[in-house]
Design an enzyme around this catalytic site. Structure first.
Site, PDB file in Angstrom:
ATOM      1  N   GLY A 178       0.809  -1.191  -0.083  1.00 56.57           N
ATOM      2  CA  GLY A 178      -0.159  -0.100  -0.045  1.00 56.57           C
ATOM      3  C   GLY A 178       0.819   1.116   0.108  1.00 56.57           C
ATOM      4  O   GLY A 178       0.327   2.252   0.026  1.00 56.57           O
ATOM      5  N   SER A 179       2.070   1.048  -0.041  1.00 54.29           N
ATOM      6  CA  SER A 179       3.265   2.059  -0.047  1.00 54.29           C
ATOM      7  C   SER A 179       3.844   2.061  -1.354  1.00 54.29           C
ATOM      8  O   SER A 179       3.680   2.852  -2.305  1.00 54.29           O
ATOM      9  CB  SER A 179       3.905   2.154   1.398  1.00 54.29           C
ATOM     10  OG  SER A 179       4.709   3.587   1.110  1.00 54.29           O
ATOM     11  N   GLY A 181       6.188  -1.121  -1.868  1.00 56.16           N
ATOM     12  CA  GLY A 181       6.875  -2.558  -2.054  1.00 56.16           C
ATOM     13  C   GLY A 181       5.843  -3.511  -1.961  1.00 56.16           C
ATOM     14  O   GLY A 181       4.640  -3.394  -2.030  1.00 56.16           O
ATOM     15  N   ASP A 232      14.737  -6.250   2.779  1.00 53.38           N
ATOM     16  CA  ASP A 232      15.026  -5.861   4.164  1.00 53.38           C
ATOM     17  C   ASP A 232      14.523  -7.288   5.076  1.00 53.38           C
ATOM     18  O   ASP A 232      13.214  -7.588   5.260  1.00 53.38           O
ATOM     19  CB  ASP A 232      14.238  -4.782   4.495  1.00 53.38           C
ATOM     20  CG  ASP A 232      14.293  -4.216   5.812  1.00 53.38           C
ATOM     21  OD1 ASP A 232      15.081  -4.892   6.447  1.00 53.38           O
ATOM     22  OD2 ASP A 232      13.630  -3.262   5.968  1.00 53.38           O
ATOM     23  N   THR A 241       8.802  -3.992  13.949  1.00 53.68           N
ATOM     24  CA  THR A 241       7.584  -4.317  13.553  1.00 53.68           C
ATOM     25  C   THR A 241       7.277  -4.240  11.937  1.00 53.68           C
ATOM     26  O   THR A 241       8.014  -3.217  11.123  1.00 53.68           O
ATOM     27  CB  THR A 241       6.507  -3.392  14.248  1.00 53.68           C
ATOM     28  OG1 THR A 241       6.670  -1.842  13.697  1.00 53.68           O
ATOM     29  CG2 THR A 241       6.574  -3.549  15.729  1.00 53.68           C
ATOM     30  N   ARG A 249      -3.071   2.767   5.339  1.00 55.68           N
ATOM     31  CA  ARG A 249      -1.939   3.541   5.074  1.00 55.68           C
ATOM     32  C   ARG A 249      -2.099   5.009   4.964  1.00 55.68           C
ATOM     33  O   ARG A 249      -3.299   5.697   4.852  1.00 55.68           O
ATOM     34  CB  ARG A 249      -0.903   3.256   3.916  1.00 55.68           C
ATOM     35  CG  ARG A 249      -0.764   1.840   3.726  1.00 55.68           C
ATOM     36  CD  ARG A 249       0.234   1.017   4.743  1.00 55.68           C
ATOM     37  NE  ARG A 249       1.290   1.837   4.883  1.00 55.68           N
ATOM     38  CZ  ARG A 249       2.465   1.281   4.732  1.00 55.68           C
ATOM     39  NH1 ARG A 249       2.897   0.050   4.280  1.00 55.68           N
ATOM     40  NH2 ARG A 249       3.654   2.138   4.913  1.00 55.68           N
ATOM     41  N   ASP A 355     -11.396 -22.454  41.542  1.00 52.40           N
ATOM     42  CA  ASP A 355     -10.847 -22.442  40.339  1.00 52.40           C
ATOM     43  C   ASP A 355     -11.614 -21.186  39.490  1.00 52.40           C
ATOM     44  O   ASP A 355     -12.690 -21.594  39.192  1.00 52.40           O
ATOM     45  CB  ASP A 355     -10.633 -23.539  39.357  1.00 52.40           C
ATOM     46  CG  ASP A 355      -9.638 -24.502  40.014  1.00 52.40           C
ATOM     47  OD1 ASP A 355      -8.551 -24.042  40.243  1.00 52.40           O
ATOM     48  OD2 ASP A 355     -10.206 -25.859  39.978  1.00 52.40           O
ATOM     49  N   LYS A 534     -30.250 -40.497  57.290  1.00 45.32           N
ATOM     50  CA  LYS A 534     -30.445 -40.483  55.816  1.00 45.32           C
ATOM     51  C   LYS A 534     -31.706 -41.570  55.475  1.00 45.32           C
ATOM     52  O   LYS A 534     -31.740 -42.558  55.980  1.00 45.32           O
ATOM     53  CB  LYS A 534     -28.970 -41.406  55.140  1.00 45.32           C
ATOM     54  CG  LYS A 534     -29.145 -41.154  53.775  1.00 45.32           C
ATOM     55  CD  LYS A 534     -27.825 -41.770  53.416  1.00 45.32           C
ATOM     56  CE  LYS A 534     -27.468 -41.325  51.789  1.00 45.32           C
ATOM     57  NZ  LYS A 534     -28.828 -42.058  51.205  1.00 45.32           N
TER      58      LYS A 534
END
Length: 825
Positions: A178-179, A181, A232, A241, A249, A355, A534
């Site tokens: 989107g830039s 490359g 790169d 990142t 972009r 738990d 019981k």
């Protein structure tokens, strides 16, 4: 959309403002358009970004134009104004700790859009539920054209790099950035560190440079990049990142980092895509990046957007490694969802604890609470974070077999949903728990889980504290929590008042009886107990309105027609109610006779019942009151419910009795019960609440003789005088998902039972054994049956191989399902 709007996204309330503000002036794209885009692509973007610390580029006043770019802010740390519910990870760097947002649900994307955080960048690694950095699960190559090169040259390098990656067993997916490359992503198995992956990527870049020096370069110096494509490799470094696939972009027009197919990459017409083109692709179901998500095992981190079963969730690897599916009834899978459910389980393992499990990112994040939730805000309790559990654990209760991890009985103490106020993986969690109404919490309860970091090095990440927030208000509702052995000071009349009870009729699922656990006199130490005999009969839940009485068995079957003498409305108070008791038949000696009661249990036809009423009269012994009028009493302590029951009961000529509370020492009561030939006694904690449908240790049954419920799975023909009927029944107990064989029962049957037995078992015939394993001598002439019927036996003891010694038949338990049968202590 209007200029301001209140919306609900992924269960979160957000206020959206300035919706008509233009963010991309050259295209006229507004904030409303940005928000709509991120909402539409959330289901494909989130799996690519979830559980990865996100760095953002934010254009507060829009991106501007090519001639006059807008001011951009590069943000790592979350703003103080960020909502507490927003998931985050606390990452400690050399000199400080940064709280990064995690893009784990659509609400996060909406919040990003509201504050104009347009670009989202993430590393190639994720964090676990403790906030720890994991190994990278994908490799990335950023193909960046230098001056004089462009997308066509990047396409050539991408195709060359694909061949190398495929040669080593990796299957890359291209993303037009989107830039300028192309990014190439390849999924990894997580077995290598970031340094190892970076070293491999560097060698790959050098190989491309060596083989194609006029096209590719691996050195970042601008003077070397003219007319070439920089491969790169450095973005595999743990500190680097890359823009996440499907992110917008901050270009003059709203372009997108768009996943592509290799067919598209090979096209000479390849170009970057804007947000409207990507929207159409997503609507058409195109998601090339899904291959990376699936292969890398990252789909579990993406909040389960497709609702698929998540058996392969890597976050459950530790859970699975600690358990044998063939030996424990615990679940091993579950729906990977993005909800907000919770459960608190009372776990009678080697040490009693509770738990707490919170649904989070497709699994149940779990903490063991040795002392439960604090009763006030003035005292914190220890919380030990344990392994993540599968979603199906939300409903798990039962017995984990001896010798297995966590062996012991587990009951659901409360379950419901939670409101998230704050969640920082590995650091802090703040939630408000809203339980089931009749569970242990008793009302909305706000708690904070706070990581301490104290303890031995290997256990430091597990050590947390749990703090009750708004302590006085919450504590007042929770005084009768099961870990409160005695009532809190000052409970007094307020605790016993009707206002403490719920209102409204009980739904059918809340009319299930509470069940006791077998125990010994030693289990009664340290608490106040109410002791009753019981009664050797069948459990009955009576549900009454002002006109009629209905009777339900333990497993929910309507048995009203079987015991009409108990449904005379004039025998009962006029208000509606729900009561718990035991139906018994008295033998010649005036003692309950379970064998005699068998003659009434199966009858449903009015004529048969009428004849049997004379020969086998029954009585009901009442011992608990669940609802009185429109008041739900189950949340009240037993001592209060008993007083209400005594007020409710009225002596009459009707066949209804009130179970006596015995004041003698337990040893004397047990001796007397044995002398009278009674089954035993029931001990109930005076502070216990009534938990419908659950087996709990706040009610303990102590027996004078050993009895065991069993499931019938086969029979052997009789000999001699029993040649035409059944010689013995083969019986078992469900354990670990299998029917474990426990022996043969051939004595104790009445003549009437023998006459019916052959016909009963032949109706359930099957060809194969339902048991896990049966000794060859017992199986030699056996006939197998479907394991649907439950009976009860007496026995001498358990033998070494887990068999019943000298079992003797007591009778059928038509009121119980096979799944309810457990091995008695």
């Amino acid at each position: 959309m209007a200029g301001k709007e209140r919306v609900r996204v992924a269960g979160r309330e957000l206020t959206l403002t300035n919706l008509d503000k233009v963010i991309y002036p050259e295209s006229g794209t507004t904030k409303a358009d940005v928000l709509a885009y991120y909402a539409a692509v959330a289901h494909v973007l989130i799996p690519a970004a979830a559980n990865r610390p996100a760095t953002r580029k934010r254009w507060v006043n829009g991106v501007g134009t090519a001639d006059k770019p807008g001011e951009v802010f590069f943000q790592k740390n979350l703003e103080d104004s960020a909502p507490g519910w927003l998931p985050r990870a606390a990452i400690t760097h050399k000199d400080r700790t940064i709280h990064y947002p995690l893009v784990n649900d659509a609400a996060v994307l909406t919040w990003f859009g509201q504050i104009n955080s347009l670009e989202i960048h993430v590393p190639q690694w994720r964090v676990d539920s403790h906030g720890n950095q994991l190994n990278p699960d994908r490799l990335v190559l950023d193909l960046d054209p230098g001056e004089g090169a462009g997308l066509p040259e990047c396409r050539e390098v991408a195709l060359l790099a694909r061949d190398i990656l495929q040669d080593v067993g990796l299957d890359p997916v291209p993303v037009t950035s989107g830039s300028k490359g192309i990014h190439l992503y390849a999924p990894l198995d997580g077995s290598q560190t970031s340094d190892q992956v970076s070293a491999f990527a560097r060698e790959l870049a050098r190989a491309l440079e060596s083989d194609h020096p006029d096209l590719a370069v691996s050195d970042m110096k601008k003077t070397l990049r003219r007319g070439k494509v920089l491969v790169d490799w450095s973005q595999n470094n743990a500190a680097k990142t890359t823009i996440v696939p499907y992110s917008l972009r901050g270009r003059p027009t709203p372009m997108v980092a768009a996943p592509r197919t290799w067919r598209e990459i090979s096209s000479p017409r390849l170009k970057h895509l804007d947000y409207q083109e990507v929207l159409q692709r997503v609507r058409d179901g195109k998601d090339p990046f899904a291959a990376v998500v699936r292969s890398a095992g990252a789909a579990d981190a993406g909040a389960g957007h497709d609702g698929a079963r998540d058996d392969g969730n890597p976050r459950l690897e530790k859970y699975r490694s600690m358990r044998d599916p063939g030996a424990t009834p615990e679940p091993f899978s579950g729906q990977a969802g993005s909800g907000n459910a919770f459960v608190i389980q009372e776990h009678h393992a080697s040490r009693l604890h509770w738990d707490l499990r919170l649904e989070h990112e497709g699994v149940l994040a779990s903490w063991a609470l040795p002392k439960g939730i604090p009763e006030s805000g003035g005292k914190n309790h220890l919380a030990v974070q344990t392994e993540d559990h599968p979603m199906d654990y939300l409903t798990f209760h039962g017995t984990i077999p001896k010798g297995e991890y966590g062996a012991g009985e587990m009951f659901i103490w409360d379950t419901g949903t939670y409101e998230l106020h704050k969640w920082i993986n590995g650091k802090e969690v703040i939630v408000t728990l809203t339980g089931s109404g009749n569970g242990g919490l008793g009302g909305p309860t706000k708690v904070a889980l706070i990581h301490t970091g104290r303890g031995r090095d290997k256990d430091a990440e597990k050590q947390w504290l749990i703090h009750l927030m708004d302590g006085e208000h919450q504590g007042a509702r929770r005084r009768d929590a099961p870990w409160s052995v005695t009532p809190a000071e000052g409970a007094g009349p307020a605790k016993d008042s009707a206002e403490s009870a719920g209102t409204g009729p009980l739904p059918p699922e809340d009319r299930r009886p509470m069940m006791a656990t077998s125990g010994t006199e030693a289990d009664l130490a340290g608490s106040d107990w109410q002791v009753e005999l019981k009664w050797d009969g069948v459990r009955a839940i009576l549900v009454a309105d002002r006109q009629s009485i209905r009777i339900f068995s333990r497993n929910g079957n309507d048995v009203t027609k079987t015991y009409p003498e108990l449904t005379d409305r004039s025998c009962w108070p006029e208000q509606s109610f729900v009561a718990d008791g035991e139906i018994i038949a008295l033998g010649p000696a005036g003692r309950p006779d379970f064998g005699l009661l068998q003659g009434r249990m199966k009858l449903t036809k009015a004529a048969d019942v009428a004849r049997a009423r004379t020969a086998i009269p029954v009585r009901l012994v009442l011992f608990d009151l669940l609802q009185d009028g429109d008041k739900d009493l189950r949340r009240l302590p037993l001592a209060t419910r008993r007083r209400r029951l005594e007020q409710f009961y009225r002596p009459s000529d009707c066949p209804v009795d009130l179970s006596m509370v015995l004041d003698d020492p337990i040893r004397n009561i047990m001796d007397s019960a044995q002398e009278l030939g009674l089954e035993g006694v029931m001990a109930k904690r005076t502070d216990s609440r009534y938990v419908s449908g659950q087996r709990t240790r706040t009610w303990i049954k102590l027996k004078t003789e050993r009895t065991q419920e069993v499931v019938v799975g086969g029979w052997r023909p009789g000999k001699g005088g029993r040649q035409e009927t059944v010689g013995s029944l083969l019986v078992g107990i469900p354990e670990g998902g299998k029917l474990q064989y426990v022996g043969r029962v051939g004595s104790g049957f009445s003549g009437r039972e023998l006459a019916e037995l052959r016909q009963t078992v032949e109706q359930l015939a099957r060809k194969t054994s339902p048991f896990h394993e049966v000794p060859r001598p017992d199986a030699a002439d056996a006939h197998w049956v479907a394991p649907r019927l439950v009976g009860e036996v007496t026995y001498g003891e358990w033998t070494g191989p887990g068999r019943l010694r000298h079992p003797r038949w007591r009778g059928w338990r038509l009121d119980k399902d096979p799944s309810e049968v457990v091995r008695e202590a």
